[in-house]
Scaffold this motif. Structure first.
Motif, PDB file in Angstrom:
ATOM      1  N   SER A 116      85.062 -18.581 -37.154  1.00 25.03           N
ATOM      2  CA  SER A 116      84.579 -18.426 -38.526  1.00 25.03           C
ATOM      3  C   SER A 116      84.653 -19.751 -39.266  1.00 25.03           C
ATOM      4  N   GLY A 118      86.052 -20.429 -42.106  1.00 21.70           N
ATOM      5  CA  GLY A 118      87.298 -20.703 -42.816  1.00 21.70           C
ATOM      6  C   GLY A 118      88.514 -20.296 -42.019  1.00 21.70           C
ATOM      7  N   ASN A 375      94.111  -4.957 -48.300  1.00 22.60           N
ATOM      8  CA  ASN A 375      93.822  -6.352 -48.615  1.00 22.60           C
ATOM      9  C   ASN A 375      93.083  -7.057 -47.484  1.00 22.60           C
ATOM     10  N   SER A 378      89.141  -7.625 -47.875  1.00 22.71           N
ATOM     11  CA  SER A 378      88.658  -8.686 -48.771  1.00 22.71           C
ATOM     12  C   SER A 378      88.862 -10.062 -48.160  1.00 22.71           C
ATOM     13  N   VAL A 379      89.977 -10.271 -47.454  1.00 19.76           N
ATOM     14  CA  VAL A 379      90.235 -11.573 -46.837  1.00 19.76           C
ATOM     15  C   VAL A 379      89.241 -11.849 -45.721  1.00 19.76           C
ATOM     16  N   SER A 381      86.235 -10.680 -45.395  1.00 19.23           N
ATOM     17  CA  SER A 381      84.900 -10.933 -45.941  1.00 19.23           C
ATOM     18  C   SER A 381      84.775 -12.344 -46.479  1.00 19.23           C
ATOM     19  N   VAL A 382      85.879 -12.908 -46.988  1.00 19.93           N
ATOM     20  CA  VAL A 382      85.840 -14.270 -47.523  1.00 19.93           C
ATOM     21  C   VAL A 382      85.654 -15.297 -46.415  1.00 19.93           C
ATOM     22  N   ILE A 383      86.307 -15.084 -45.275  1.00 19.18           N
ATOM     23  CA  ILE A 383      86.215 -16.075 -44.193  1.00 19.18           C
ATOM     24  C   ILE A 383      84.991 -15.863 -43.310  1.00 19.18           C
ATOM     25  N   GLY A 384      84.159 -14.873 -43.634  1.00 18.50           N
ATOM     26  CA  GLY A 384      82.937 -14.668 -42.869  1.00 18.50           C
ATOM     27  C   GLY A 384      83.135 -13.934 -41.576  1.00 18.50           C
ATOM     28  N   SER A 389      82.330  -4.656 -43.971  1.00 17.81           N
ATOM     29  CA  SER A 389      83.237  -4.383 -45.083  1.00 17.81           C
ATOM     30  C   SER A 389      83.481  -2.886 -45.255  1.00 17.81           C
TER      31      SER A 389
END
Length: 424
Positions: A116, A118, A375, A378-379, A381-384, A389
């Motif tokens: 990913s 991130g 949680n 959400s984490v 989804s942020v790092i791709g 989701s």
């Protein structure tokens, strides 16, 4: 002629339960489908630094798919060990289940974060999980106290929502979050008092009373929001929330410091209350009497314990604790009240009570697991991450189903839980 009497030796019949090894094996096989059907190239980066520690922990870089397979193999090995223990009439120890959970979580995270864009921020993931779990922990503690005293508390959702509404309105009027916190506790006590009057005094079915209270509080708070709070947003629904208070020295501990000791005062109060409930339940006269009226109220009455008064006292204490959990939503998480903002957290807290076998420490750990699952979506989804989701949103409820189904073995409620006591 003498007659010889042979005394039969006592025999113990043990019932083998294959539920736990079957569930452990099934979950491990499902997780194994991820690297098998969708292998991901590249490494996963786990970041354990928040950026302000005295000693910085370096990032952990692992191959994503290989780490996932290692986690699956460990989980399958534990499932086999659980089957062996079941065949020998022995229970699966909790520490073995904990290793199983950690192995699968690490393997899944490595697979999801492999390649990913991130890194996986473990500090943010775990601290966010603690924040999301805080109201669940308050609600679960309230459930444990009430049910240990013999009163089923289905109304945890109502107590959380009433606490959130009252905290927002009172904190907005007074300009201080502390007043809102006290008001939230009073709201939780009020809901608990209604539950106690119907369940303890008038012997109404406790499950029905709890369901009615949930529906009632949802309706009342939604009506008051539309008629009172929404038209007066600036004065009645604008909260100055609690701010994070880093504890000197402790907050600089690598990894644990940013997670545990850079929180708000509500989280610190949660630490204290978890210990106080555990200590009080097992080390004080209050806890002994509470457990007595929950297990055998007639015997407790015989030795002079006022069953009704003891149940009332514990139900009210439980309501105050659950009300604090509701205050977290409007005094920490979101600085305003929104209709139905608890979103079923009371029922997840109730599941944590069952998952934790009516023990405050275990119920707290169960609530932390549910907060982590919430949680995580959400984490990722942020790092791709490629994980949908929608799947991550339903993960806390899937965890709840498996937990209540018997992942931690058989759970036995207090013997008099839900049973009204009619003094003869």
């Amino acid at each position: 002629m003498s007659v010889q009497i042979l005394e039969a030796e006592p025999r113990t019949v043990a019932v083998i339960s294959w539920k736990t090894p079957i569930i452990l094996g099934a979950i491990a096989v499902l997780v194994a489908l991820l690297p098998l059907l969708a292998p991901r190239a590249g490494d996963a980066v786990f970041r354990f630094a928040a950026g302000s520690e005295i000693v910085r922990v370096p990032d952990l870089i692992v191959p994503g798919t290989a780490t996932a397979w290692v986690g699956v193999i460990i989980a399958l090995g534990i499932a086999v060990a659980a089957a062996v223990l079941a065949s020998r009439h022995r229970a699966v120890p909790l520490w073995l289940v904990a290793i199983y959970v950690v192995a699968l979580i690490v393997g899944f995270l490595a697979w999801a974060a492999a390649g990913s864009s991130g890194t996986l921020p473990m500090i943010g993931l775990l601290s966010g999980a603690l924040a999301l779990a805080t109201p669940l922990i308050f609600g679960a503690l309230g459930g444990v106290i009430g049910e240990r005293a013999g009163v089923v508390n289905i109304a945890i959702e109502a107590q959380l929502l009433a606490g959130a509404f009252t905290a927002a309105m009172v904190a907005s009027l007074t300009g201080t979050a502390w007043a809102g916190l006290v008001a939230a506790m009073a709201a939780g006590v009020l809901v608990a008092l209604i539950l106690g009057v119907f369940a303890i005094t008038y012997y109404v079915d406790q499950v029905i009373v709890g369901v009615v209270l949930n529906v009632l509080v949802i309706g009342v708070t939604t009506f008051l929001f539309r008629q009172v709070l929404a038209p007066n947003q600036a004065t009645l629904n604008t909260v100055e929330p609690f701010r994070a208070l880093p504890i000197p020295l402790l907050s600089d501990i690598p990894v644990l410091g940013p997670i545990l000791f850079r929180q708000t005062i509500v989280v610190y109060l949660m630490y204290v209350i978890v210990f106080a409930v555990w200590y009080g339940m097992y080390r004080t006269r209050w806890g002994l009497r509470m457990r007595a009226v929950g297990e055998h109220p007639q015997a407790a009455d015989t030795v002079g314990i006022n069953v009704a008064r003891t149940r009332y006292m514990n139900v009210l204490i439980a309501g105050a604790i659950a009300g604090m959990g509701g205050a977290f939503y409007t005094l920490v998480s979101v600085p305003r009240f929104n209709p139905e903002m608890t979103a079923g957290a009371g029922f997840i807290a109730l599941a944590a009570v069952i998952f934790g076998k009516w023990d405050p420490i275990r119920a707290t750990l169960a609530a932390l697991l549910f907060g982590f699952a919430t949680n995580l979506q959400s984490v990722l989804s942020v790092i791709g991450s490629p994980v949908p989701s929608q799947f991550m949103l339903m993960l806390p409820y899937v965890v709840t189903i498996f937990a209540v189904a018997g992942l931690v073995g058989r759970s036995r409620a207090p013997a008099a839980d839900g049973e009204p006591y009619i003094k003869s």
